[in-house]
Design a protein around this motif. Sequence first.
Motif, PDB file in Angstrom:
ATOM      1  N   ILE A 200       0.854  -1.185   0.000  1.00 29.43           N
ATOM      2  CA  ILE A 200       0.000   0.000   0.000  1.00 29.43           C
ATOM      3  C   ILE A 200       0.890   1.235   0.000  1.00 29.43           C
ATOM      4  O   ILE A 200       1.616   1.496   0.965  1.00 29.43           O
ATOM      5  N   TYR A 201       0.855   1.996  -1.090  1.00 33.64           N
ATOM      6  CA  TYR A 201       1.504   3.304  -1.170  1.00 33.64           C
ATOM      7  C   TYR A 201       0.456   4.355  -0.823  1.00 33.64           C
ATOM      8  O   TYR A 201      -0.680   4.286  -1.323  1.00 33.64           O
ATOM      9  N   THR A 202       0.808   5.319   0.002  1.00 38.99           N
ATOM     10  CA  THR A 202      -0.167   6.305   0.448  1.00 38.99           C
ATOM     11  C   THR A 202       0.307   7.724   0.197  1.00 38.99           C
ATOM     12  O   THR A 202       1.438   8.088   0.567  1.00 38.99           O
ATOM     13  N   ARG A 203      -0.562   8.510  -0.452  1.00 37.80           N
ATOM     14  CA  ARG A 203      -0.363   9.953  -0.510  1.00 37.80           C
ATOM     15  C   ARG A 203      -1.326  10.597   0.482  1.00 37.80           C
ATOM     16  O   ARG A 203      -2.536  10.356   0.453  1.00 37.80           O
ATOM     17  N   HIS A 204      -0.779  11.415   1.400  1.00 36.43           N
ATOM     18  CA  HIS A 204      -1.580  12.010   2.469  1.00 36.43           C
ATOM     19  C   HIS A 204      -1.067  13.410   2.731  1.00 36.43           C
ATOM     20  O   HIS A 204       0.117  13.713   2.492  1.00 36.43           O
ATOM     21  N   GLU A 205      -1.943  14.255   3.234  1.00 36.29           N
ATOM     22  CA  GLU A 205      -1.541  15.647   3.506  1.00 36.29           C
ATOM     23  C   GLU A 205      -0.436  15.732   4.553  1.00 36.29           C
ATOM     24  O   GLU A 205       0.314  16.710   4.605  1.00 36.29           O
ATOM     25  N   ARG A 206      -0.293  14.702   5.385  1.00 33.44           N
ATOM     26  CA  ARG A 206       0.775  14.680   6.381  1.00 33.44           C
ATOM     27  C   ARG A 206       2.077  14.110   5.820  1.00 33.44           C
ATOM     28  O   ARG A 206       3.115  14.175   6.480  1.00 33.44           O
ATOM     29  N   GLY A 207       2.005  13.515   4.616  1.00 30.00           N
ATOM     30  CA  GLY A 207       3.202  12.955   4.009  1.00 30.00           C
ATOM     31  C   GLY A 207       2.981  11.541   3.520  1.00 30.00           C
ATOM     32  O   GLY A 207       2.007  10.867   3.860  1.00 30.00           O
ATOM     33  N   PHE A 208       3.904  11.086   2.721  1.00 27.88           N
ATOM     34  CA  PHE A 208       3.875   9.753   2.120  1.00 27.88           C
ATOM     35  C   PHE A 208       3.986   8.663   3.181  1.00 27.88           C
ATOM     36  O   PHE A 208       4.602   8.850   4.245  1.00 27.88           O
ATOM     37  N   ALA A 209       3.423   7.491   2.883  1.00 27.15           N
ATOM     38  CA  ALA A 209       3.621   6.296   3.705  1.00 27.15           C
ATOM     39  C   ALA A 209       3.593   5.072   2.798  1.00 27.15           C
ATOM     40  O   ALA A 209       2.992   5.098   1.719  1.00 27.15           O
ATOM     41  N   THR A 347       7.840   9.380  -7.019  1.00 27.05           N
ATOM     42  CA  THR A 347       8.197  10.191  -5.853  1.00 27.05           C
ATOM     43  C   THR A 347       7.474  11.529  -5.898  1.00 27.05           C
ATOM     44  O   THR A 347       6.932  12.001  -4.887  1.00 27.05           O
ATOM     45  N   SER A 348       7.441  12.147  -7.074  1.00 30.80           N
ATOM     46  CA  SER A 348       6.782  13.448  -7.229  1.00 30.80           C
ATOM     47  C   SER A 348       5.275  13.342  -7.016  1.00 30.80           C
ATOM     48  O   SER A 348       4.643  14.280  -6.521  1.00 30.80           O
ATOM     49  N   LEU A 349       4.703  12.207  -7.367  1.00 31.72           N
ATOM     50  CA  LEU A 349       3.265  12.014  -7.273  1.00 31.72           C
ATOM     51  C   LEU A 349       2.793  11.815  -5.839  1.00 31.72           C
ATOM     52  O   LEU A 349       1.699  12.258  -5.473  1.00 31.72           O
ATOM     53  N   LEU A 350       3.597  11.168  -5.001  1.00 34.29           N
ATOM     54  CA  LEU A 350       3.105  10.668  -3.720  1.00 34.29           C
ATOM     55  C   LEU A 350       3.651  11.384  -2.487  1.00 34.29           C
ATOM     56  O   LEU A 350       3.149  11.146  -1.380  1.00 34.29           O
ATOM     57  N   HIS A 351       4.654  12.228  -2.635  1.00 32.43           N
ATOM     58  CA  HIS A 351       5.258  12.896  -1.479  1.00 32.43           C
ATOM     59  C   HIS A 351       4.819  14.352  -1.372  1.00 32.43           C
ATOM     60  O   HIS A 351       4.420  14.964  -2.368  1.00 32.43           O
ATOM     61  N   ASN A 352       4.940  14.881  -0.168  1.00 30.11           N
ATOM     62  CA  ASN A 352       4.701  16.306   0.048  1.00 30.11           C
ATOM     63  C   ASN A 352       5.984  17.074  -0.245  1.00 30.11           C
ATOM     64  O   ASN A 352       7.046  16.768   0.325  1.00 30.11           O
ATOM     65  N   PHE A 353       5.890  18.061  -1.123  1.00 31.61           N
ATOM     66  CA  PHE A 353       7.006  18.944  -1.437  1.00 31.61           C
ATOM     67  C   PHE A 353       6.669  20.333  -0.906  1.00 31.61           C
ATOM     68  O   PHE A 353       5.788  21.006  -1.464  1.00 31.61           O
TER      69      PHE A 353
END
Length: 391
Positions: A200-209, A347-353
């Motif tokens: 499970i790859y997660t994109r979340h407002e608090r950051g990737f998991a 990486t660009s899609l799922l992480h907070n920058f």
Amino acid sequence: MRTQVGIIGGGPSGLILSQLLHLQGIESVVLERKTMDYVLTRIRAGVLEQGCVDLLREAQAHERMDREGYEHDGFNIAFQGECHRVDLKGLTGGTGVMVYGQTEITRDLIEVRRAAGGTIIEEAEVLGVEGAETDSPVIRYKKDGQEHTLICDFVAGCDGYHGASRRSIPSTLLKTFEKVYPFGWLGIMSETPPADHELIYTRHERGFALCSMRNENLSRHYIQCSLDDSVDDWSDDRFWDELRRRLPENVADTLVTGPSIEKSIAPLRSFVCETMRHGRLFLAGDAAHIVPPTGAKGLNLAASDIYFLSRGLIEFYKSGSEAGLDTYASKALRRVWMAERFSWWMTSLLHNFPETGGFGSRMQDAELDYLFGSKAALTSLAENYVGLPYE
């Protein structure tokens, strides 16, 4: 000492190469800076492309992988509180991935090399490679406080990003590219069941998991963290609490937690050294390129390097032709850059920058909405994830 192929580095890349050459009657010596017991403590990737699986089978180091590895037909991307499945086999015409830890691959390769009488010199600190542009390059190394030399026909530098191989190439000839990401991954290993039977790859407002696994009772989990953080900042309880916040509610509610047996923070970078050959010195794996782990490409890229390099060396010793060696860098780099692109995209899609702000966040949401509404987009993702063809 003299051998046909001197291999610097006793990780999977060097060991696979040594075994493939052995099966064709070609001698090699592997020099490893640490003990092999230490090498087996390195916690690394666990998602294998079909090409990597096939190469391990060709190297006759596959029996335990085939018995204990887990074939995955898909994986999940979670965003906006829901899991969305990527059906790898359905989208690629039947190709999935194998989940089997790099530590176990290394263990299997050590066993087959030792069973075949292969020479692995442990605690050998390589000082440099001399005469790479001659027919007899020399590896200088130190062991037990004394300097030694290994004379070779060819040298394979499989000693990682910080190894001596790349440093042995004159700086004026090196052509490198690098991107450093403004965050790291905090990862833990725990003797707990996986969060799901697939990643499970997660994109979340608090950051990737990321929720991953090694087997049915050994899980590997990651969360995006600051580069200023240290492992001491993160107790097990704090990690599990933060991971739950980033997961969809139904996954978080069933997540089994427990004490960590390994915990580390890894910075993320993209790096390519396009000078993958200097005379008779060839770079492979992390010595030549680094990818962020988001796309699960690090070990798999190393395997494709070894695929091309082993065939070039075997062709030379069987026929005297250097055609395969002459095209090694170009063939390897074509696949390297495609994997770099995919890893950068994931990486660009799922992480907070932090620098992209609200606009960048909305663009990520729109990209994910489009992705799961388009079979063509999902097929592109699946094809890259399971691994592009070697040839």
